[in-house]
Design a protein around this motif. Structure first.
Motif, mmCIF file in Angstrom:
data_model
loop_
_atom_site.group_PDB
_atom_site.id
_atom_site.type_symbol
_atom_site.label_atom_id
_atom_site.label_comp_id
_atom_site.label_asym_id
_atom_site.label_seq_id
_atom_site.Cartn_x
_atom_site.Cartn_y
_atom_site.Cartn_z
ATOM 1 N N ASP A 183 0.806 -1.219 0.000
ATOM 2 C CA ASP A 183 0.000 0.000 0.000
ATOM 3 C C ASP A 183 0.845 1.279 0.000
ATOM 4 O OD1 ASP A 183 0.909 0.191 2.641
ATOM 5 O OD2 ASP A 183 -1.056 -0.175 3.530
ATOM 6 N N GLY A 184 2.172 1.149 -0.013
ATOM 7 C CA GLY A 184 3.050 2.305 -0.084
ATOM 8 C C GLY A 184 3.462 2.879 1.258
ATOM 9 N N PHE A 217 1.158 -6.861 1.971
ATOM 10 C CA PHE A 217 1.681 -7.841 1.014
ATOM 11 C C PHE A 217 0.945 -7.816 -0.317
ATOM 12 C CE2 PHE A 217 2.076 -9.801 5.322
ATOM 13 C CZ PHE A 217 3.440 -9.634 5.456
ATOM 14 N N ASP A 218 1.668 -8.184 -1.352
ATOM 15 C CA ASP A 218 1.135 -8.359 -2.702
ATOM 16 C C ASP A 218 -0.006 -9.376 -2.629
ATOM 17 O OD1 ASP A 218 0.691 -9.428 -5.309
ATOM 18 O OD2 ASP A 218 2.759 -9.029 -5.893
ATOM 19 N N GLN A 265 5.329 1.247 -3.774
ATOM 20 C CA GLN A 265 4.066 0.536 -3.659
ATOM 21 C C GLN A 265 3.869 -0.394 -4.843
ATOM 22 O OE1 GLN A 265 0.782 3.256 -3.606
ATOM 23 N NE2 GLN A 265 1.503 4.392 -5.371
ATOM 24 N N GLN A 266 3.094 -1.398 -4.608
ATOM 25 C CA GLN A 266 2.691 -2.383 -5.604
ATOM 26 C C GLN A 266 3.865 -2.862 -6.443
ATOM 27 O OE1 GLN A 266 -0.887 -0.919 -7.520
ATOM 28 N NE2 GLN A 266 -1.905 -0.682 -5.551
ATOM 29 N N GLU A 267 3.730 -2.833 -7.779
ATOM 30 C CA GLU A 267 4.773 -3.390 -8.636
ATOM 31 C C GLU A 267 6.062 -2.570 -8.655
ATOM 32 O OE1 GLU A 267 1.550 -3.290 -9.768
ATOM 33 O OE2 GLU A 267 1.122 -5.429 -9.741
ATOM 34 N N LEU A 303 9.989 -7.799 -7.286
ATOM 35 C CA LEU A 303 9.302 -9.054 -7.012
ATOM 36 C C LEU A 303 10.007 -9.870 -5.930
ATOM 37 C CD1 LEU A 303 7.101 -11.154 -7.576
ATOM 38 C CD2 LEU A 303 8.526 -11.996 -9.468
ATOM 39 N N ALA A 304 11.318 -9.986 -6.001
ATOM 40 C CA ALA A 304 12.045 -10.779 -5.003
ATOM 41 C C ALA A 304 11.815 -10.222 -3.601
ATOM 42 C CB ALA A 304 13.535 -10.808 -5.334
#
Length: 110
Positions: free
Chosen positions: A18-19, A74-75, A27-29, A33-34
């Motif tokens: 959520d930043g 979390f994603d 935030q987000q992408e 990813l790791a």
């Protein structure tokens, strides 16, 4: 490439979906990813491990807390994947505990 991924993990695994995380408030992408993957594993370990300031919570509590933070900390896609395989986390943790305690058991029995 491997070292860049390690740096991404070390630097960004406390960012939040959520930043509201740190150090950069990604935030987000925007979060590598790791680092998003390790954030879930790190949270599971923190929840289920004894710390000087807290007793460990059980696997069920860790799953509950990660589920609650889906889309916040979390994603959400990675939480869904975690929920499909969360039993494996408990198995790996138990195996690691068995391996770290085994030498102590042998030494005590000598």
């Amino acid at each position: 490439t491997f070292l860049h991924m390690a740096m991404d993990i070390a630097y960004h695994h406390h960012e939040r979906w959520d930043g509201n995380g740190y150090p950069e408030g990604l935030q987000q992408e925007e979060i590598p990813l790791a680092a998003r993957i390790v954030a879930i594993a790190d949270a599971y370990d923190a929840i289920t491990s004894r710390r000087p300031y807290k007793e460990p919570s059980d696997h069920t509590e860790a799953v509950r807390r990660i589920r609650i933070d889906r889309g916040k900390h979390f994603d959400p896609v990675l939480v869904d994947i975690f929920l499909e395989c969360h039993e494996r986390f408990a198995e790996v943790q138990q195996k690691m505990m068995d391996q770290t305690q085994e030498p102590l058991t042998r030494a005590a029995g000598d």
